[in-house]
Write a protein that holds these residues in place. Structure first.
Motif, PDB file in Angstrom:
ATOM      1  N   GLU A   1     -21.366  25.438  32.067  1.00 19.82           N
ATOM      2  CA  GLU A   1     -19.915  25.208  31.918  1.00 19.82           C
ATOM      3  C   GLU A   1     -19.611  23.762  32.256  1.00 19.82           C
ATOM      4  O   GLU A   1     -20.145  23.234  33.241  1.00 19.82           O
ATOM      5  CB  GLU A   1     -19.092  26.055  32.904  1.00 19.82           C
ATOM      6  CG  GLU A   1     -18.920  27.481  32.522  1.00 19.82           C
ATOM      7  CD  GLU A   1     -17.983  28.226  33.479  1.00 19.82           C
ATOM      8  OE1 GLU A   1     -17.081  27.586  34.066  1.00 19.82           O
ATOM      9  OE2 GLU A   1     -18.173  29.431  33.630  1.00 19.82           O
TER      10      GLU A   1
ATOM     11  N   ASN B   1     -22.127  34.946  37.582  1.00 24.42           N
ATOM     12  CA  ASN B   1     -21.449  33.665  37.441  1.00 24.42           C
ATOM     13  C   ASN B   1     -20.809  33.257  38.764  1.00 24.42           C
ATOM     14  O   ASN B   1     -20.025  34.009  39.349  1.00 24.42           O
ATOM     15  CB  ASN B   1     -20.344  33.789  36.374  1.00 24.42           C
ATOM     16  CG  ASN B   1     -19.648  32.466  36.127  1.00 24.42           C
ATOM     17  OD1 ASN B   1     -20.211  31.576  35.507  1.00 24.42           O
ATOM     18  ND2 ASN B   1     -18.422  32.324  36.640  1.00 24.42           N
ATOM     19  N   GLU B   2     -21.174  32.062  39.226  1.00 23.63           N
ATOM     20  CA  GLU B   2     -20.541  31.438  40.391  1.00 23.63           C
ATOM     21  C   GLU B   2     -20.321  32.364  41.590  1.00 23.63           C
ATOM     22  O   GLU B   2     -19.172  32.684  41.927  1.00 23.63           O
ATOM     23  CB  GLU B   2     -19.201  30.794  39.992  1.00 23.63           C
ATOM     24  CG  GLU B   2     -19.362  29.679  38.984  1.00 23.63           C
ATOM     25  CD  GLU B   2     -18.087  28.866  38.768  1.00 23.63           C
ATOM     26  OE1 GLU B   2     -17.013  29.276  39.235  1.00 23.63           O
ATOM     27  OE2 GLU B   2     -18.174  27.814  38.130  1.00 23.63           O
TER      28      GLU B   2
ATOM     29  N   TYR C   1     -17.849  20.465  36.971  1.00 27.59           N
ATOM     30  CA  TYR C   1     -16.608  19.867  36.469  1.00 27.59           C
ATOM     31  C   TYR C   1     -16.281  18.511  37.100  1.00 27.59           C
ATOM     32  O   TYR C   1     -15.835  17.601  36.424  1.00 27.59           O
ATOM     33  CB  TYR C   1     -15.431  20.826  36.723  1.00 27.59           C
ATOM     34  CG  TYR C   1     -15.515  22.080  35.883  1.00 27.59           C
ATOM     35  CD1 TYR C   1     -14.881  22.144  34.650  1.00 27.59           C
ATOM     36  CD2 TYR C   1     -16.253  23.185  36.294  1.00 27.59           C
ATOM     37  CE1 TYR C   1     -14.964  23.282  33.862  1.00 27.59           C
ATOM     38  CE2 TYR C   1     -16.346  24.325  35.502  1.00 27.59           C
ATOM     39  CZ  TYR C   1     -15.702  24.366  34.294  1.00 27.59           C
ATOM     40  OH  TYR C   1     -15.790  25.479  33.500  1.00 27.59           O
TER      41      TYR C   1
ATOM     42  N   TRP D   1     -17.030  24.680  28.521  1.00 29.46           N
ATOM     43  CA  TRP D   1     -15.963  25.592  28.941  1.00 29.46           C
ATOM     44  C   TRP D   1     -14.653  24.938  28.558  1.00 29.46           C
ATOM     45  O   TRP D   1     -14.331  23.889  29.093  1.00 29.46           O
ATOM     46  CB  TRP D   1     -15.980  25.848  30.458  1.00 29.46           C
ATOM     47  CG  TRP D   1     -14.935  26.882  30.804  1.00 29.46           C
ATOM     48  CD1 TRP D   1     -13.620  26.659  31.076  1.00 29.46           C
ATOM     49  CD2 TRP D   1     -15.136  28.297  30.830  1.00 29.46           C
ATOM     50  NE1 TRP D   1     -12.984  27.843  31.283  1.00 29.46           N
ATOM     51  CE2 TRP D   1     -13.877  28.872  31.131  1.00 29.46           C
ATOM     52  CE3 TRP D   1     -16.227  29.149  30.607  1.00 29.46           C
ATOM     53  CZ2 TRP D   1     -13.697  30.249  31.235  1.00 29.46           C
ATOM     54  CZ3 TRP D   1     -16.031  30.508  30.719  1.00 29.46           C
ATOM     55  CH2 TRP D   1     -14.780  31.047  31.038  1.00 29.46           C
TER      56      TRP D   1
ATOM     57  N   GLU E   1      -6.738  31.519  33.250  1.00 34.39           N
ATOM     58  CA  GLU E   1      -7.457  30.750  34.269  1.00 34.39           C
ATOM     59  C   GLU E   1      -7.230  31.369  35.663  1.00 34.39           C
ATOM     60  O   GLU E   1      -6.691  30.751  36.561  1.00 34.39           O
ATOM     61  CB  GLU E   1      -7.045  29.271  34.184  1.00 34.39           C
ATOM     62  CG  GLU E   1      -7.670  28.322  35.183  1.00 34.39           C
ATOM     63  CD  GLU E   1      -9.201  28.278  35.201  1.00 34.39           C
ATOM     64  OE1 GLU E   1      -9.836  28.696  34.220  1.00 34.39           O
ATOM     65  OE2 GLU E   1      -9.745  27.845  36.225  1.00 34.39           O
ATOM     66  N   TRP E   2      -7.576  32.643  35.781  1.00 30.88           N
ATOM     67  CA  TRP E   2      -7.569  33.333  37.073  1.00 30.88           C
ATOM     68  C   TRP E   2      -6.243  33.152  37.808  1.00 30.88           C
ATOM     69  O   TRP E   2      -5.195  33.320  37.203  1.00 30.88           O
ATOM     70  CB  TRP E   2      -8.780  32.885  37.911  1.00 30.88           C
ATOM     71  CG  TRP E   2     -10.072  33.041  37.139  1.00 30.88           C
ATOM     72  CD1 TRP E   2     -10.855  32.045  36.636  1.00 30.88           C
ATOM     73  CD2 TRP E   2     -10.707  34.273  36.722  1.00 30.88           C
ATOM     74  NE1 TRP E   2     -11.936  32.570  35.964  1.00 30.88           N
ATOM     75  CE2 TRP E   2     -11.876  33.924  36.013  1.00 30.88           C
ATOM     76  CE3 TRP E   2     -10.419  35.637  36.903  1.00 30.88           C
ATOM     77  CZ2 TRP E   2     -12.741  34.889  35.464  1.00 30.88           C
ATOM     78  CZ3 TRP E   2     -11.284  36.584  36.376  1.00 30.88           C
ATOM     79  CH2 TRP E   2     -12.414  36.200  35.676  1.00 30.88           C
TER      80      TRP E   2
ATOM     81  N   GLN F   1     -11.028  36.935  31.044  1.00 28.20           N
ATOM     82  CA  GLN F   1     -10.210  35.783  30.670  1.00 28.20           C
ATOM     83  C   GLN F   1      -9.773  35.793  29.204  1.00 28.20           C
ATOM     84  O   GLN F   1      -8.793  35.153  28.850  1.00 28.20           O
ATOM     85  CB  GLN F   1     -10.971  34.499  30.979  1.00 28.20           C
ATOM     86  CG  GLN F   1     -11.231  34.313  32.466  1.00 28.20           C
ATOM     87  CD  GLN F   1     -11.949  33.023  32.779  1.00 28.20           C
ATOM     88  OE1 GLN F   1     -13.174  32.994  32.802  1.00 28.20           O
ATOM     89  NE2 GLN F   1     -11.217  31.961  33.020  1.00 28.20           N
TER      90      GLN F   1
ATOM     91  N   HIS G   1     -19.139  38.387  35.534  1.00 24.07           N
ATOM     92  CA  HIS G   1     -18.250  37.229  35.685  1.00 24.07           C
ATOM     93  C   HIS G   1     -16.975  37.697  36.401  1.00 24.07           C
ATOM     94  O   HIS G   1     -15.890  37.678  35.833  1.00 24.07           O
ATOM     95  CB  HIS G   1     -17.949  36.618  34.310  1.00 24.07           C
ATOM     96  CG  HIS G   1     -17.450  35.201  34.350  1.00 24.07           C
ATOM     97  ND1 HIS G   1     -18.025  34.187  33.634  1.00 24.07           N
ATOM     98  CD2 HIS G   1     -16.412  34.632  35.010  1.00 24.07           C
ATOM     99  CE1 HIS G   1     -17.369  33.054  33.843  1.00 24.07           C
ATOM    100  NE2 HIS G   1     -16.373  33.301  34.673  1.00 24.07           N
TER     101      HIS G   1
HETATM  102  C1  NOJ Z   1     -15.492  28.440  36.434  1.00 26.90           C
HETATM  103  C2  NOJ Z   1     -15.476  29.848  35.938  1.00 26.90           C
HETATM  104  O1  NOJ Z   1     -16.744  30.352  35.664  1.00 26.90           O
HETATM  105  C3  NOJ Z   1     -14.518  30.076  34.801  1.00 26.90           C
HETATM  106  O2  NOJ Z   1     -14.237  31.421  34.781  1.00 26.90           O
HETATM  107  C4  NOJ Z   1     -13.292  29.193  34.974  1.00 26.90           C
HETATM  108  O3  NOJ Z   1     -12.297  29.494  34.053  1.00 26.90           O
HETATM  109  C5  NOJ Z   1     -13.718  27.752  34.835  1.00 26.90           C
HETATM  110  N1  NOJ Z   1     -14.768  27.449  35.772  1.00 26.90           N
HETATM  111  C6  NOJ Z   1     -12.597  26.752  35.000  1.00 26.90           C
HETATM  112  O4  NOJ Z   1     -12.067  26.854  36.261  1.00 26.90           O
END
Ligand code: NOJ
Length: 453
Positions: free
Chosen positions: A356, A163-164, A302, A403, A410-411, A17, A119
């Protein structure tokens, strides 16, 4: 004192990112490089992480900004293919050199480095060998982890294995809306999940074995979090049950799918029946690996979920009509930090670190040259106050990592959503501290007391 004196206030980012330099100094391609370059790339505006925030070249300037913000820790991830261009095989010394220099620079400036080993930027050549579906990935991940730990653990104490998994398996391989943008069957997802859990546990053991100092280890999961409708015990129980539910359509996105095996040595209730002939349990030796003890619970969080049936749709969380939303249309639900910290601690029995939390806003540089982001300040004040309250209720809290450090890729959403405390002009790479960065500095200096001003 709800927050301990040594409470860790930090900010986070992740390799793909922010780094850019996607093919420099011997780095190999990850699936994110492949799919963002694909001519049918589903990423917003066909954007890529080729340059991103150019952090690879500007890390010294960035560490100076971290120092200016007064943060105590920086959570960043390692790009697997910078270290091992093919995911396996020979090591790229330049990759090691980059992260080693970043760690040195952080330490020189009094900032605790926190490393996420994975990640989402899976090496393309490992994906070509079956990726998370191939059980050999457990050994490959172990080898990669060992190399990183041997190189950095004299200075790095905090580690996150993955991560996630909810997102890289759930959105990546189940719903197919993140790289590798593919949809696998439930049977395949079950096998992948087992490989992820074993890779995680093996990495925990590898860190403990090779670390040159006593390590603090966790992972950084996410998941649906529910807020009780009222204070009655029934409503609290309902919210708790939904937070850990095994939902047949959204199981891979849930908290319990990943954290029950890791902390409770079991698959969530209902899993065996759901998978039927595709189900196969871990052996006792494998369970020992999966359940390798962790030092705390990392939580990427979030927004609260309001409707469990929305979980597998990856569109909204059942928001109420006209409810306040962030720029990414995520609901603003501060109490989620209180309830999730409480629920996670009560179930998994370890201290909690928010790994985050933050929001995307429609930031811009104003006429006075500054970035005024009152929405973010208000969002953070509300959320962190709730986390603080969890501390007042006796939940052991060890850190809050925002975060994000800076705006970034943002992916699948590309560069539009801005999550940073630092604004990035992607044309010039000029960095500007937003008002929220100065606000956060004061929160850190007062160890949270200024949240109540
Ligand atoms: C989750 C992810 O770990 C991160 O890469 C992403 O940018 C943020 N949340 C926001 O969506």
């Amino acid at each position: 004192m709800p927050l301990p004196k040594d409470f860790i206030w930090g900010v986070a980012g992740a390799s793909y990112q922010v780094e850019g330099a996607w093919n420099e100094d011997g780095k190999g391609p990850s699936i994110w490089d492949t799919y963002t370059h694909w001519r049918n790339s589903p990423v917003h505006n066909h954007e890529t992480g080729d340059v991103a925030c150019d952090h690879y070249h500007r890390y010294k300037e960035d560490v100076a900004l971290l120092k200016e913000m007064g943060v105590k820790a920086y959570r960043f991830s390692i790009s697997w293919t910078r270290i091992l261009p093919d995911g396996i095989g020979s090591v790229n010394p330049k990759g090691i050199e980059f992260y080693s220099s970043l760690v040195d620079e952080l330490i020189k400036n009094g900032i605790e480095p926190m490393v996420t080993i994975y990640h989402w930027d899976l090496p393309q050549s490992i994906f070509d060998r079956g990726g998370w579906l191939n059980p050999e990935i457990i050994g490959w991940f172990e080898n990669y982890t060992k190399i990183v730990v041997e190189a950095l653990s004299d200075r790095v104490k905090y580690w996150f294995t993955i991560n996630e998994p909810q997102i890289f398996i759930g959105l990546g391989c189940y719903l197919g809306v993140m790289a590798p943008f593919k949809k696998y069957t439930d049977g395949e997802i079950f096998r992948m999940s087992k490989n992820v859990l074993l890779a995680h546990g093996t990495a925990v053991r590898t860190i403990r074995k090779y670390s040159k100092q006593e390590a603090k280890i966790s992972y950084a999961p996410t998941g649906p979090s529910f807020i009780p409708d009222n204070d009655s015990p029934e409503a609290i129980e309902e919210a708790r049950a939904k937070t850990f539910a095994f939902d047949k359509d959204g199981y891979v996105l849930s908290n319990s799918w990943w954290s029950d095996p890791i902390f409770l040595r079991k698959f969530p209730d209902g899993a065996k029946e759901f998978f039927g002939p595709d189900f196969s349990d871990f052996t006792e030796e494998e369970w020992d690996i999966v359940q390798s003890p962790l030092d705390f619970y990392g939580m990427n969080i979030y927004a609260a979920m309001r409707d469990l049936s929305k979980l597998s749709a990856a569109e909204g969380n059942g928001e109420l009509t006209g409810e306040p939303l962030t720029a990414l249309k995520w609901t603003i639900t501060p109490e989620v930090l209180y309830w999730s910290a409480k629920f996670m601690h009560e179930r998994y029995k370890v201290p909690v670190m928010i790994t985050e939390n933050g929001c995307a806003c429609t930031d811009s540089v104003h006429l006075d040259g500054k970035v005024h982001d009152p929405q973010r300040i208000d969002f953070l004040k509300r959320y962190i106050r709730e986390f603080y309250k969890a501390g007042e209720d006796g939940i052991p809290l060890i850190g809050y990592i925002h975060w994000s450090f800076m705006d970034n890729f943002e992916w699948a959403e590309g560069y539009d959503p801005r999550f940073g405390l630092v604004y990035i002009n992607y044309q010039t790479q000029k960095r500007t501290l937003k008002d929220s960065a100065y606000w956060y500095k004061e929160v850190i200096e007062t160890n949270g007391e200024s949240l109540w001003k």
